[in-house]
Design an enzyme around this catalytic site. Structure first.
Site, PDB file in Angstrom:
ATOM      1  CG  HIS A  99      -7.919 -40.630 -18.160  1.00  0.00           C
ATOM      2  ND1 HIS A  99      -7.896 -39.284 -18.385  1.00  0.00           N
ATOM      3  CD2 HIS A  99      -6.647 -41.059 -18.346  1.00  0.00           C
ATOM      4  CE1 HIS A  99      -6.669 -38.904 -18.706  1.00  0.00           C
ATOM      5  NE2 HIS A  99      -5.882 -39.965 -18.694  1.00  0.00           N
ATOM      6  CG  ASP A 101     -11.045 -38.538 -16.996  1.00  0.00           C
ATOM      7  OD1 ASP A 101     -10.304 -38.540 -16.005  1.00  0.00           O
ATOM      8  OD2 ASP A 101     -10.648 -38.547 -18.180  1.00  0.00           O
TER       9      ASP A 101
HETATM   10  C1  XUL Z   1      -0.431 -36.539 -19.122  1.00  0.00           C
HETATM   11  C2  XUL Z   1      -1.239 -36.779 -20.325  1.00  0.00           C
HETATM   12  C3  XUL Z   1      -2.419 -37.675 -20.158  1.00  0.00           C
HETATM   13  C4  XUL Z   1      -2.712 -38.541 -21.338  1.00  0.00           C
HETATM   14  C5  XUL Z   1      -3.828 -39.515 -21.138  1.00  0.00           C
HETATM   15  O1  XUL Z   1       0.647 -35.697 -19.312  1.00  0.00           O
HETATM   16  O2  XUL Z   1      -0.957 -36.235 -21.364  1.00  0.00           O
HETATM   17  O3  XUL Z   1      -3.516 -36.899 -19.834  1.00  0.00           O
HETATM   18  O4  XUL Z   1      -3.011 -37.775 -22.463  1.00  0.00           O
HETATM   19  O5  XUL Z   1      -3.624 -40.355 -20.061  1.00  0.00           O
END
Ligand code: XUL
Ligand code: CO
Length: 449
Positions: free
Chosen positions: A113, A116
């Site tokens: 993300h 992150d």
């Molecule tokens: C949350 C989840 C996230 C996504 C990316 O449950 O799986 O981490 O993979 O936003």
């Protein structure tokens, strides 16, 4: 992939995982806990190397950022790469640790993300500067190691501004802010040669329908996804967009409930050509499906793009994101993946976290090695089931009545309902029961697992 020498060039100013080298493949008999028993990256199975089948990725958020805090207690994991307070320097230290870790595991990909990578700043412009700084650093690390970006995404769920949703927020100023954030995350993903881009809608849903115009929110989400896709294509992004279904948590009800719901949404809004599904194990089970079911629904539509690998817990009902360790469950999954011709564009991202009380840095290795070996073992089992057992023949035989005569005419659309009535009347209720043989199928799985 990197050998011991090239690992030395990737380790940053400080070595974080001291005493751990490149994880070797040593085969099933080894006693070495820091070796692969089944994942032999160059081994060819069903026409491809294991490395190509899986395209394993490390998830930045859990592995580098997840320090073990929960609603009842403080963080437990003192990650040394988080010690420096300056946000950009901290981000660089974290990235040194990330690339040391990924390279030592010998994995080809990572996923992130936006925030992150580096902490979000007070303004969009400052955040963008930080993202560009860490993006340049990531570029160097990727060039030096050969590690690639499987997908990027934007965190549209943590900041309080998103408490009522991001793309689906009833307040347009929040929707616009989400747009700015997605634009930056797309720019970064594209600059780093990211192969895909993910949307997971943690807050895209509702807590109460009483205050929610669901139809309008869904239309806003579709509009937003079109805008994001159009922008990325204009910038030359040729990869795939993924939607990651999840039924609940943090929203009571999330719009991307499960594979079937997402497929219907993409079809209704003309997004099928650009989007596919990123299916996650623990999200499938929260939707009261099996992982295999969710994969099969996606595969039926040619929309099985990628996987977030983890597992849930049988005794509780939330997203525990544990590392995969159930060979049987993953073998069922590999059957679907192999039979449908593999993942379309994506790979296997370990969206999984070590437990709060797994506080040693080496636990991150044990967790990933275990998950990787489960997939490798499951691939071998599924390939054997498909090629060295009567599994496919037995399943096909259940449908043999559609391979000829009236059944074939039905399948090819040559019959009317009146024809069925006439045929049934002439059979006069004479129907022999055909066993489903479920236990025999289960025994085949157990034999090869
Ligand atoms: C949350 C989840 C996230 C996504 C990316 O449950 O799986 O981490 O993979 O936003
Ligand atoms: Co996920």
């Amino acid at each position: 992939m990197a050998n011991q020498n090239s690992i030395q060039t990737i380790v940053g100013a400080q070595e974080y995982f001291k005493g751990i080298g490149r994880i070797p493949f040593e085969g099933p008999e080894t006693d070495n806990p820091l070796a692969y028993r089944f994942y032999d990256e160059n081994r060819v199975v069903a026409g491809r190397t294991m490395r190509e089948h899986f395209k394993f990725a490390v998830a930045y958020w859990h592995t580098l950022c997840g320090t073990g805090g929960d609603p009842f207690g403080a963080p437990t994991k003192a990650f040394p790469w988080l010690n420096v307070q300056d946000p950009v320097q901290q981000a660089k230290d974290k990235m040194d640790a990330a690339f040391e870790f990924i390279t030592k595991l010998g994995l080809p990909y990572y996923c992130f993300h936006d925030f992150d990578l580096v902490a979000e700043a007070d303004t969009l412009a400052q955040s963008e500067q930080r993202l560009q700084a860490i993006g340049a650093y990531a570029r160097e690390k990727m060039n030096a190691s050969g590690v690639r970006l499987l997908w990027g995404t934007a965190n549209l769920f943590s900041h309080p501004r998103y408490m009522n949703g991001a793309m689906t927020n009833p307040d347009f100023t929040v929707v616009a802010h989400a747009g700015a954030q997605v634009k930056m995350a797309l720019d970064l993903t594209i600059a780093l040669g990211g192969e895909n881009y993910v949307f997971w809608g943690g807050r895209e849903g509702y807590q109460s329908l009483l205050n929610t115009d669901m139809k309008r929110e869904l239309e806003h989400m579709a509009r937003f996804l079109h805008m994001a896709k159009d922008y990325a294509r204009k910038q030359g992004f040729a990869g795939t967009f993924f939607i990651e279904p999840k039924p609940m948590e943090p929203s009571k009800h999330q719009y991307d409930f499960d594979s079937a719901t997402v497929l219907g949404f993409l079809r209704e809004h003309g997004l099928l050509d650009d989007f596919k599904l990123n299916v996650e194990v623990n999200h499938a089970t929260l939707a009261l499906h099996s992982f295999q079911h969710e994969l099969q629904v996606a595969a039926n539509a040619g929309m099985l793009g990628s996987i977030d690998a983890n597992r849930g817990d049988y005794q509780n009902g939330w997203d525990t994101d544990q590392f995969p360790n159930n060979v049987y469950e993953i073998t069922e999954a590999m059957l679907v993946i192999l039979e449908s011709g593999g993942l379309r564009g994506g790979g296997i991202n370990f969206d999984a976290k070590t437990r709060r009380n797994s506080t040693d840095l080496v636990d991150l290795f044990h967790a990933h090695i275990g998950g990787i070996d489960v997939f490798a073992r499951a691939l071998l089992a599924a390939d054997a089931i498909l090629h060295h057992s009567d599994y496919r023949t037995l399943r096909r035989e259940r449908y043999a009545s559609f391979d000829k005569g009236d059944g074939k005419a039905f399948e090819s659309g040559q019959l009317q309902l009146e024809d069925l009535a006439r045929m049934a009347a002439s059979a006069n209720g004479d129907i022999a029961l055909q066993s489903g043989k479920q236990e025999r199928f289960e025994n085949i799985l157990n034999r090869f697992v």
